[in-house]
Design an enzyme around this catalytic site. Structure first.
Site, PDB file in Angstrom:
ATOM      1  N   PRO A  10       0.798  -1.229   0.000  1.00 58.81           N
ATOM      2  CG  PRO A  10      -0.076  -1.079   2.142  1.00 58.81           C
ATOM      3  CD  PRO A  10       0.590  -2.036   1.199  1.00 58.81           C
ATOM      4  CG  ASN A  11      -0.235   4.268   1.394  1.00 54.70           C
ATOM      5  OD1 ASN A  11      -1.220   4.878   0.981  1.00 54.70           O
ATOM      6  ND2 ASN A  11      -0.237   3.596   2.538  1.00 54.70           N
ATOM      7  NE  ARG A  18       4.146   6.626   1.690  1.00 51.94           N
ATOM      8  CZ  ARG A  18       4.324   5.364   2.052  1.00 51.94           C
ATOM      9  NH1 ARG A  18       4.634   4.448   1.138  1.00 51.94           N
ATOM     10  NH2 ARG A  18       4.191   5.010   3.315  1.00 51.94           N
ATOM     11  CE1 TYR A  23       7.544   6.846   2.662  1.00 54.62           C
ATOM     12  CE2 TYR A  23       8.947   4.906   2.451  1.00 54.62           C
ATOM     13  CZ  TYR A  23       7.961   5.600   3.117  1.00 54.62           C
ATOM     14  OH  TYR A  23       7.382   5.064   4.235  1.00 54.62           O
ATOM     15  CG  ASN A  72       8.303  -2.006  -0.105  1.00 50.29           C
ATOM     16  OD1 ASN A  72       7.766  -2.117   0.999  1.00 50.29           O
ATOM     17  ND2 ASN A  72       8.936  -0.911  -0.495  1.00 50.29           N
ATOM     18  CB  ALA A  75       1.502  -0.153   6.162  1.00 50.11           C
ATOM     19  CG  ASP A  85      -0.393 -17.510   8.241  1.00 46.29           C
ATOM     20  OD1 ASP A  85      -1.501 -17.380   8.797  1.00 46.29           O
ATOM     21  OD2 ASP A  85       0.683 -17.663   8.871  1.00 46.29           O
ATOM     22  CD  GLU A  96      10.639  -7.674   5.359  1.00 47.73           C
ATOM     23  OE1 GLU A  96      11.202  -8.633   5.921  1.00 47.73           O
ATOM     24  OE2 GLU A  96       9.942  -6.848   5.980  1.00 47.73           O
ATOM     25  CG  HIS A  98      11.102  -2.488   4.273  1.00 48.79           C
ATOM     26  ND1 HIS A  98       9.745  -2.369   4.311  1.00 48.79           N
ATOM     27  CD2 HIS A  98      11.392  -3.708   4.786  1.00 48.79           C
ATOM     28  CE1 HIS A  98       9.231  -3.452   4.855  1.00 48.79           C
ATOM     29  NE2 HIS A  98      10.203  -4.283   5.139  1.00 48.79           N
ATOM     30  CB  SER A 100      12.749   4.182   4.645  1.00 44.51           C
ATOM     31  OG  SER A 100      11.776   3.292   5.190  1.00 44.51           O
ATOM     32  NE  ARG A 105      10.107   5.665   8.220  1.00 46.96           N
ATOM     33  CZ  ARG A 105       9.150   5.369   7.329  1.00 46.96           C
ATOM     34  NH1 ARG A 105       9.334   4.412   6.416  1.00 46.96           N
ATOM     35  NH2 ARG A 105       8.023   6.035   7.349  1.00 46.96           N
TER      36      ARG A 105
HETATM   37  C1  DHK Z   1       7.216   1.590   2.786  1.00 54.74           C
HETATM   38  C2  DHK Z   1       6.092   1.909   3.478  1.00 54.74           C
HETATM   39  O1  DHK Z   1       4.969   2.266   2.862  1.00 54.74           O
HETATM   40  C3  DHK Z   1       6.095   1.937   4.938  1.00 54.74           C
HETATM   41  O2  DHK Z   1       4.839   1.543   5.503  1.00 54.74           O
HETATM   42  C4  DHK Z   1       7.194   1.056   5.486  1.00 54.74           C
HETATM   43  C5  DHK Z   1       8.413   1.017   3.402  1.00 54.74           C
HETATM   44  C6  DHK Z   1       8.510   1.402   4.826  1.00 54.74           C
HETATM   45  C7  DHK Z   1       9.671   1.378   2.624  1.00 54.74           C
HETATM   46  O3  DHK Z   1      10.608   1.981   3.206  1.00 54.74           O
HETATM   47  O4  DHK Z   1       9.702   1.017   1.430  1.00 54.74           O
HETATM   48  O5  DHK Z   1       7.267   1.179   6.809  1.00 54.74           O
END
Ligand code: DHK
Length: 143
Positions: A10-11, A18, A23, A72, A75, A85, A96, A98, A100, A105
């Site tokens: 998400p996002n 953003r 990011y 990624n 959240a 699962d 995995e 991320h 950031s 954080r």
């Molecule tokens: C991206 C998100 O949207 C956050 O919810 C994570 C992650 C960090 C990133 O750093 O790609 O906590």
């Protein structure tokens, strides 16, 4: 040759504008291009959803159809046992990722369920981390 699934939570569709201080300003479309270049001919499936359901569906699809998963979870890393699962069922390597550095954080970002099943965890490399993850995954799953 089974593709590498690159799944985004998400996002992440809002990357580019953003929280650029966290990011950066690279868009998800630009990240996808960098992944395809890094794959150097290995097939890539690149998707993003704000829906936990869709991410789980794609992980289940990957069980039979993917060589490896780069995810990624955003959240959902910190909230989704259902995604954990699903990932437990995947037989191949899982990275995995991320953008950031989670550990610089807030504490709410410090415990990822996905890390309990991931083969590798990357955090803090910025948007360029995706290409690094793809290069590594191609090495793991073979050309
Ligand atoms: C991206 C998100 O949207 C956050 O919810 C994570 C992650 C960090 C990133 O750093 O790609 O906590």
């Amino acid at each position: 040759m089974k593709p590498i699934f690159i799944l985004n939570g998400p996002n992440l569709n809002r990357l580019g504008t953003r929280e650029p201080h966290i990011y950066g300003t690279v868009t998800l479309a630009e990240i996808e291009l960098s992944c395809r270049e890094a794959a150097a001919g290995h097939p890539v499936v690149f998707r993003q959803s704000n829906s936990e359901e869709w991410l789980i569906e794609w992980v289940q699809e990957a069980i039979d159809d993917a060589a490896g998963i780069i995810i990624n979870p955003a959240a959902f890393s910190f909230t989704s046992m259902a995604l954990l699962d699903a990932l437990k069922m995947f037989p191949g390597p899982i990275t995995e990722l991320h953008i950031s550095n989670l550990y610089r954080r807030e504490a709410i970002y410090h415990r990822s369920y996905v890390s309990m099943v991931a083969t590798s965890v990357m955090a803090g490399f910025g948007p360029g981390g995706y290409a690094l993850a793809v290069t590594d995954m191609v090495r793991r799953v073979g050309c």
